[in-house]
Scaffold this active site. Structure first.
Site, mmCIF file in Angstrom:
data_model
loop_
_atom_site.group_PDB
_atom_site.id
_atom_site.type_symbol
_atom_site.label_atom_id
_atom_site.label_comp_id
_atom_site.label_asym_id
_atom_site.label_seq_id
_atom_site.Cartn_x
_atom_site.Cartn_y
_atom_site.Cartn_z
ATOM 1 N N GLY A 59 0.697 -1.185 0.108
ATOM 2 C CA GLY A 59 0.066 -0.182 0.125
ATOM 3 C C GLY A 59 0.901 1.312 -0.108
ATOM 4 N N ARG A 65 12.908 0.370 4.397
ATOM 5 C CA ARG A 65 14.100 0.118 3.737
ATOM 6 C C ARG A 65 13.756 0.120 2.128
ATOM 7 N NH1 ARG A 65 14.236 -4.795 1.875
ATOM 8 N NH2 ARG A 65 16.482 -4.746 1.576
ATOM 9 N N GLU A 89 7.893 4.436 8.566
ATOM 10 C CA GLU A 89 8.104 4.422 9.901
ATOM 11 C C GLU A 89 8.094 5.853 10.458
ATOM 12 O OE1 GLU A 89 10.440 1.023 9.475
ATOM 13 O OE2 GLU A 89 9.874 0.207 11.087
#
Lengths: 153, 917
Positions: free
Chosen positions: B638, B680, B870
């Site tokens: 997503g 990442r 994040e």
């Protein structure tokens, strides 16, 4: 509208219902069997417990069409004429009821328990009644009544 | 009963059980799998369709109720020729779909609104969408899209060759998310498969004995076979770390958490799966006293839950630099705190599901996952076969957030397919998903911060006990990442930061957006606020004065050289912050029960694994047709890696974006691009995609002996290469093709350079860090204890925004989850295992958000880019909690800041004021 047919308290009944009609609505409003009570409509209180093919179920949490073709027993179908069912008699004898609103659900649940686990311990009885809420009695006399009915049923 | 209804304009008659859920009838009987099922209980709204015009949860409508009705599903929105409706196109250009699992429900709810109100205002949109949950987007782009339908604006033009990076390209995989054709885990189950139901423990710690299963099989209709631990052909163990495979596929004789898998029951078909009643299953339980919370796990009297972990400590983490005790002793100001955080549920709207099939000596698993290559290796380990004999194909993923980095359905499905030879499918129901899956680690943290009188931070001390639950999962990652990040993005010469991951009988705590850093930031940023207050400094100014800058050394001894945009983030926030201060003061001067406050949170986040190799490999192939194929193993959950990787590859090659086709995440066809975790993919996989593309470009240039500055134009049978010497043509149709049909293939590998950390946590844990600061404006009702976040401004240094729309989407969604962490989310096993007792933010909970993108380029990253997934979440809760404190004085030491805790904290403040300080 779909037609549902079922056996209620030994009598064949049928009726047209909306798909969303709850079993308890069908019982109370179509069949006028108002002994089955509605306390919450959201499956917490257990006042609406009936038997479907011998198993206790909360009739506010199933559709009438889900009971199509089944055998339904309500509190009105428990006694044999004027002779109370042993569970009803035990509730009466042990003061297992006060206002009586939860009583039909309690009795129907308890009958199912004694049929399934005739030797249920007091702890198991209390656990079984978790889905039935009583605001009057404090439950002790209900448990006593069921223990008595274990002998008489 | 025989039902007649109109679905998407076509009249349909079918014979169904009148009590069948409309959602199942649409999906299974009519094949309209665009309607999604997230909870089956009317909580999530993913199954919203229009019934006689009105939005309804199809999971709550009995089929009989639809007799004679007109139903419109997401498949009915586009024109018959496939052209998206104005509403769908608005969603597309606003980036309103991320994972896309809620999108059909959102679209249908909006479609209902627009049918009766073609020019709705903001509040009308919130009201209309209020019953549909989204866990990705933070809702703002969805609301913007609905408000912008009437403009009927055109799609943004596809960028020209060389201009894809930085462009607001519509998601390349967006169309299927909008017209209902995207295939998620439960949308492509082959006909005739068996179904698998997992029997789970109702107890957090219990011994069990299995009774006579053969008898149960005989008396239970539809059941084919029961699988237990003894049926696992290879190793009955799994876990993220090769040396820490401590979780059984099926428990053997005892369980360590409520929801643990005990047996797999195979049934003939989906109807039997839905009807299966496990009440009579022959199993006898003997519950024992469970260890609840880290204090219980660490108690000397506690039972040892795993043989390899005395004292129930799975692992410890430590970073030490300088002499923190001396620094705190000489500090002009020392502030301390203790913070508790709970288990937090990922609450992806798509539950775990998939299917597996055996073909000879190989097995294929189709599954909703963030980590196909780890799945492959884990299935191989459990089956006792080679990884090359396992093929994992990720479905479209309806949300992950770290929760689909662990094994769920993969292993029981693979075992079942392997031992029976028959294909088999499963789907967890919502309470099962919530009880069995991993959670964010609860943390119990103590921290102290010392500052000199001139406002320099001179010491930071931190310890966090992290409840890793029954099994290791990603516990070591959390324990390792937290001490590195705990001091925050500041120059701190003296640090001692330690952590412990503690086994308990809670659900396994694993990976959840931030790996423990969001919890640690709550403690650290609370101390920043209090130190600033004691020093008489503005909280933003105090942070800016201490912000890490180029040339600074971190607590791990790493010298930061480039891409350190925290100061730029804070400077960008300064004008808003300065505007808010007098506004809040003016409001509070007249308000009575409500108080407003502002707060700030900063963060840094290392992109990629901590001091461990985590390479990505990409390939870009050229077909004889002149079309390109990107073999993209960077699973898109997503966040947009499907689009991002293509944008990078297109520019690195010098080809137009629409020339690129993709094969994604099939372990047989795409090289290993690692996990979608640790923020990442853009940084690591993006670089690999860039290198693969440059490799292909070099091959093309060498083939025609052209220079580096040449431009390429891809045609249907050749590549034309132009440079100052003129045009050369590389004919493609006469070149040999490989197994994928490519004539040339470029490959790129990138593994971010790190070094191991020593016993004091000294080394280079990450090749780069993302930086961010967010500010929050909140209103607290001091009588009710409720908090409403009114506005947030988020400034993020992303190195380079490859696609600003997608970056903003990550920030909005991260803020939504951070808001949930701060104010409402608390997972309690056995009590909040559904989406009505476990609350996540709805559209009405969201504040206004302004995103400020800072681009301080990372030299190692693709076009300077680094991660955002994040980082988006980490600063949010600290900013909100700081704002509550600013508004009321309430020092929230246990999150979420539920109303009763806010009220208690307000009352405590009044008492403290009467005492010292």
């Amino acid at each position: 509208m779909p037609t549902v047919s079922m056996t209620v308290n030994g009598k064949q009944v049928s009726g047209e219902v909306e798909g969303r009609t709850l079993l308890v609505e069908f019982l109370r409003e179509n069949l006028r069997l108002t002994g089955t009570h509605v306390g919450c409509d959201t499956s917490q209180c257990g006042a609406c417990v009936v038997h479907i093919d011998g198993n206790s179920a909360k009739s506010c949490s199933m559709l009438a069409i889900q009971a199509n073709g089944t055998k339904v027993t309500t509190i009105e179908g428990l006694a044999n004429g004027d002779e109370l069912h042993p569970m009803q008699a035990a509730f009466k004898e042990h003061h297992g009821l006060q206002c009586g609103f939860c009583t039909p659900g309690m009795v129907m649940s308890a009958v199912d328990l004694v049929k399934k686990k005739p030797k249920a311990s007091e702890h198991e009885i209390r656990e079984w009644l978790e889905g039935n809420i009583c605001r009057c009695t404090g439950y002790h006399n209900i448990v006593k009544a069921i223990q008595h009915a274990q002998q008489t049923m | 009963m025989l039902l007649t209804l109109t679905v998407n304009g076509a009249r349909r008659s079918l014979d169904v059980d009148p009590a069948r859920r409309l959602s199942r009838m649409l999906r299974e009987d009519l094949g309209l799998t665009g309607t999604k099922v997230g909870c089956d209980a009317g909580d999530c709204g993913a199954c919203t369709v229009r019934l006689d015009g009105r939005q309804v949860c199809a999971c709550l409508v009995p089929a009989a109720q639809a007799d004679g009705a007109t139903i419109v599903t997401v498949e009915g929105l586009a024109d018959p020729d496939g052209r998206l409706s104005a509403l769908q196109r608005a969603f597309h250009r606003h980036g309103a779909a991320q994972c896309g699992i809620c999108t059909p429900g959102m679209l249908m709810a909006a479609d209902d609104l627009l049918a009766v109100n073609s020019a709705p205002d903001h509040q009308a949109v919130l009201d209309a969408l209020g019953g549909v949950l989204c866990r990705c987007t933070g809702y703002l782009k969805i609301v913007d899209a609905v408000l912008d339908v009437a403009s009927n604006a055109p799609d943004p033009a596809m960028p020209e060759a060389g201009a894809a990076v930085g462009a607001r390209v519509n998601r390349l995989d967006g169309h299927g998310k909008l017209d209902g054709r995207e295939l998620y885990g439960d949308d492509q189950t082959p006909a005739g498969v068996m179904w698998l139901r997992v029997l789970r423990s109702p107890h957090p710690l219990a011994d069990f004995t299995l009774g006579d299963i053969d008898v149960w099989l005989k008396i239970t209709p539809g059941v084919l076979r029961v699988l237990t631990a003894s049926d696992v052909p290879g190793h009955n163990s799994f876990g993220i770390y090769p040396t820490l495979k401590d979780q059984p596929v099926f428990a053997e004789s005892f369980v360590r958490y409520r929801g643990e898998a005990v047996a797999g029951i195979l049934v003939e078909d989906r109807a039997a799966f839905e009807a299966l009643d496990l009440d009579g299953f022959p199993i006898a339980w003997t519950p024992r006293d469970a260890l609840v919370g880290t204090e219980a796990g660490l108690s000397p009297a506690a039972e040892q839950l795993h043989a390899s972990s005395p004292g129930n400590v799975l692992i410890r983490g430590r970073v030490k630099s300088g002499d923190v005790e001396a620094a705190l002793a000489e500090a002009a100001v020392v502030v301390e705190t203790e913070i508790d955080t709970p288990f937090v549920e990922h609450a992806y709207i798509e539950p775990e599901c998939g299917w597996a099939a055996r073909d000879g000596d190989r097995v294929t698993v189709w599954v909703t996952t963030q980590t196909p290559y780890m799945d492959r290796d884990e299935v191989a380990h459990v089956l006792g076969i080679a990884p090359k004999d396992v093929r994992v194909i990720p479905s479209a993923v309806g949300g992950g957030f770290g929760g689909k980095l662990d094994q769920s359905v993969q292993l029981p499905l693979a075992v079942a397919a392997w031992v029976t030879g028959r294909p088999v499918a499963t789907l967890y129901h919502r309470p099962e998903s919530m009880a069995s899956s991993t959670k964010r680690h609860p943390a119990r943290m103590t921290a102290s911060l010392g500052a000199a009188a001139d406002g320099r931070i001179i010491g930071f001390k931190f310890h966090g006990d992290f409840d890793t639950g029954a099994y290791a999962s990603w516990g070591p990652t959390v324990a390792g990442r937290v001490p590195v990040h705990a001091p925050g993005p500041y120059r701190v010469p003296n640090v001692l930061a330690t952590s412990a991951a503690v086994y308990t009988n809670g659900p396994p705590a694993g990976a959840f957006r931030g790996f423990g850093v969001p919890q640690a930031a709550i403690a650290g940023e609370a101390l920043m606020d209090r130190a600033a207050e004691r020093l008489g400094l503005d909280p933003l100014a105090f942070r800016l004065a201490n912000a890490l800058r180029a040339g600074d050394t971190t607590a791990t001894g790493q010298v930061l050289h480039a891409s350190i945009g925290l100061a730029a983030c804070l400077e960008a926030l300064q004008p808003r912050w300065d505007d808010w201060k007098p506004q809040v003061a003016a409001f509070n001067a007249t308000a009575r029960a409500t108080r407003r406050g502002i707060g700030i949170g900063c963060m840094w986040y290392g992109c990629g694994n901590t001091s461990m190799s985590n390479p990505s490999i990409f390939r870009l192939g050229l077909k004889p047709s002149g079309r390109l194929t990107l073999y993209n193993g960077a699973t898109d959950i997503g966040q947009g890696s499907y689009t991002i990787m293509a944008q990078i590859a297109a520019d690195a090659l010098g080809a137009p974006l629409e020339r690129i086709d993709q094969v994604w995440g099939d372990t047989d066809r795409t090289p290993d691009a690692g996990k979608t975790s640790a923020s990442r993919q853009t940084f690591v996989s993006g670089k690999a995609a860039e290198l693969a593309s440059r490799d292909l470009r070099g091959q093309i240039l060498r083939a025609v002996n052209a220079g580096d500055d040449a431009t390429l134009s891809f045609e249907n049978d050749c590549v034309r290469v132009h440079d100052k010497e003129g045009e050369r043509v590389l004919a493609l149709t006469n070149l040999p093709v490989d197994g994928e049909g490519d004539v040339l293939v470029g490959e790129g590998t990138f593994d971010p350079p790190t070094t191991p950390l020593d016993g004091d946590g000294q080394g280079i844990p990450y090749a780069t860090y993302a930086f961010a600061a967010q500010i929050a404006l909140v209103e607290v009702d001091t009588e009710l204890g409720t908090t409403k976040v009114l506005k947030m401004v988020a400034a993020h240094d992303v190195g380079k925004a490859i696609n600003p729309t997608l970056v903003e989407g990550q920030i909005h969604g991260g803020i939504a989850q951070g808001l949930g962490l701060a104010l409402m989310e608390e997972y309690i096993p056995g009590r909040t295992e559904n989406l009505h007792d476990y609350l996540i933010p709805t559209v009405g909970d969201m504040p206004e958000i302004e995103c400020i993108l800072i681009e301080d380029p990372e030299p190692l990253g693709p076009y300077g880019a680094k991660g955002i997934g994040e980082p988006a979440l980490v600063p949010t809760a600290p900013a909100i909690l700081g704002a509550i404190r600013h508004a009321t004085g309430a020092d929230i030491r246990r999150v979420p800041a539920l109303p009763h805790r806010v009220l208690a904290a307000i009352h405590a403040t009044r008492h403290i004021k009467e005492e010292v300080e």
